[in-house]
Structure formats: structure tokens, C-alpha cells
Design a protein around this motif. Sequence first.
Motif, short mmCIF file in Angstrom:
data_model
loop_
_atom_site.label_atom_id
_atom_site.label_comp_id
_atom_site.label_asym_id
_atom_site.label_seq_id
_atom_site.Cartn_x
_atom_site.Cartn_y
_atom_site.Cartn_z
N ARG A 64 43.53 46.70 116.26
CA ARG A 64 43.21 47.02 115.71
C ARG A 64 43.99 46.18 114.04
O ARG A 64 43.81 45.35 113.25
CB ARG A 64 42.97 47.82 115.35
CG ARG A 64 42.89 48.72 113.29
CD ARG A 64 43.14 50.00 113.25
NE ARG A 64 44.23 50.73 113.15
CZ ARG A 64 44.88 50.45 111.90
NH1 ARG A 64 45.02 49.51 111.29
NH2 ARG A 64 46.23 50.10 112.19
N ALA A 67 44.10 42.47 114.31
CA ALA A 67 42.05 41.97 113.63
C ALA A 67 42.28 41.84 112.17
O ALA A 67 42.04 41.22 111.55
CB ALA A 67 41.37 42.65 114.27
N VAL A 72 42.92 38.51 116.19
CA VAL A 72 41.14 38.24 117.12
C VAL A 72 40.01 39.35 116.31
O VAL A 72 40.06 38.90 114.97
CB VAL A 72 42.20 39.89 118.65
CG1 VAL A 72 42.80 39.67 119.07
CG2 VAL A 72 42.35 41.20 117.06
N GLU A 73 39.04 38.84 116.92
CA GLU A 73 37.85 39.40 116.17
C GLU A 73 37.17 40.24 117.13
O GLU A 73 37.53 39.69 118.65
CB GLU A 73 37.54 38.39 115.72
CG GLU A 73 35.89 38.71 114.88
CD GLU A 73 35.04 38.18 114.62
OE1 GLU A 73 34.02 37.73 115.02
OE2 GLU A 73 35.35 37.18 113.57
N THR A 74 36.51 41.31 117.73
CA THR A 74 35.94 42.09 118.29
C THR A 74 33.88 41.32 118.12
O THR A 74 34.10 41.83 117.11
CB THR A 74 36.00 43.21 118.06
OG1 THR A 74 37.43 44.09 118.39
CG2 THR A 74 35.65 44.31 119.86
N ILE A 80 36.55 40.91 123.29
CA ILE A 80 38.15 40.63 121.97
C ILE A 80 38.21 38.75 121.85
O ILE A 80 38.85 38.18 123.03
CB ILE A 80 39.49 41.31 122.43
CG1 ILE A 80 38.87 42.44 123.24
CG2 ILE A 80 40.07 40.98 121.53
CD1 ILE A 80 38.10 43.48 121.84
N GLN A 83 41.70 34.42 117.54
CA GLN A 83 40.95 33.10 116.29
C GLN A 83 41.71 31.98 116.44
O GLN A 83 43.70 32.37 116.31
CB GLN A 83 40.79 34.03 115.00
CG GLN A 83 40.23 35.44 115.25
CD GLN A 83 38.67 35.31 115.77
OE1 GLN A 83 37.89 34.37 115.00
NE2 GLN A 83 38.16 34.89 116.33
#
Length: 253
Positions: A64, A67, A72-74, A80, A83
Amino acid sequence: MNQSSPGAAPTRPAAAEAGLHARVLDHLGTAICSGDVAAGSVLSIEDLVDRYQVSRSVIREVLRVLASMGLVETRRRVGIMIQPPGGWSVFDPQVIRWRLASEGRMAQLRSITELRTAIEPHAAWLAAERVDDDEASELVGLAARMWAAGKAGDEARFLDLDIDFHRRVLAASGNEMFAKLQLIVAEVLAGRHHYHLMPHYPDEEALRLHTDVAQAIQRRDGERARRAMVGIMEQGFAEMKSLWERTAEPGGA
């Protein structure tokens, strides 16, 4: 049954989990910012739980935070995804710290120095217009203490004073957006110190320039304050580059 009352100190399990969270966050953030975990890579919560031997709740909280920084992006049915740097929160002090810990240290220092060169001279110019008499006197006194610490070779003391000096100039500009940059400035100055990119004894010209900035602000001479701050930026970058070339390992960035 052991229950904590509201407002009591955290229980030992809660404190331990916070420590695990900080450790995993720092390790994974550094790995991403250094490129050890490449952009486009896909991770799973299960793999991270196994790798770090922590609970799923710790991993979810770490992800979290990452992000929120754009690292990162889920993605559903994918996992995961790491980026690319273009989407990172490059003004976040923690991201800056992780990038300074990587082989891209010099590029990070260069970009922040270029940002400082664009902002801090104008902040000094504004400070000469807006600072009150007490703040101006304190800035002159701070420059004098920097001179003494630099001449004595007291690196820790000089670093604290240097961070405070630039914080005060940014704050005295009266621009709340400039003032927010103090965290970035503190991070890069501390990073230069940590990675031995500052001389043990500051150059006398750098010490004089800090005094010039303070005195010019006190005298309400914005143009002189601006020119002296430009000199500080140029001097700092020259020192950083020279020291890096002498101490960096072959092939370093």
C-alpha cells in the motif's frame, strides 16, 4: 487475557509488526529504486510472504505504501507490477533516500542539485524582501556557527547547521511551496554526508558564501543574496563531482 487500555504504549506484538513493516518496506523500496527488481516485473503476495517470512498483513501494508509512492501497481489476474521511474513520487524523501542508496546515486544528486539551483537562489531573493529582523539576525548567527564547525572539522555539527541554514532560507522566503522543499534538501545533504561526498573540512569559499547569503538577506539585498546562493549550489556540485570521481568504484553511475 492481556488487553491494552486506550492510549497505552503499543503491545509487543504490535511493535514487532511495525518493525517488520519498516524492514520489508526499506528492503523492497531500495531493491526497486536500485533496479534490482526491474520495472515490469510481477510479484505476488505469496512470494513476498515467503521471501521475507512475514504475515500477509505486513506485505499488504508495505505494498500500500509503495503504491502510494508510484513504485508498484496491483493488477487483477496479474499481480503486483513494478512501475517505471517515470511514475514514481520523486519528491518523496523516502524515495530519494532509496535512490541515493543505489548505483544511480550521482544522477539523483544531480537532479536534486539542479532543482535546488532553480529554487533556492530565488528563495534567498524573496527572503531578503520578507524576512523579519529577528529571523535575519538568527540566520547571520547560524552562518557564523557553520563557519566555526567547518573550520573545526566537526562534520556532524556542520551537517546539522547546514540543513538548518537552508531550511530557514526556504521558510523565510514566505512561499509555502518553497518551504516544503526543506525535507528534500535535508535528505540530499544528509545523503552527501553519509556517502562521503562532502569534504571533511568545507571549502572556505563555501563558508564565505553562506555568510554572504545571510548578510545580504539581513541587509535586504535580494540580488546579492541570490548570487551568493547560486555560488553555493555551484560550489556544492563541484565538490560532489570531484569527490565522487575520486571515490567511486569503476563503472559507478
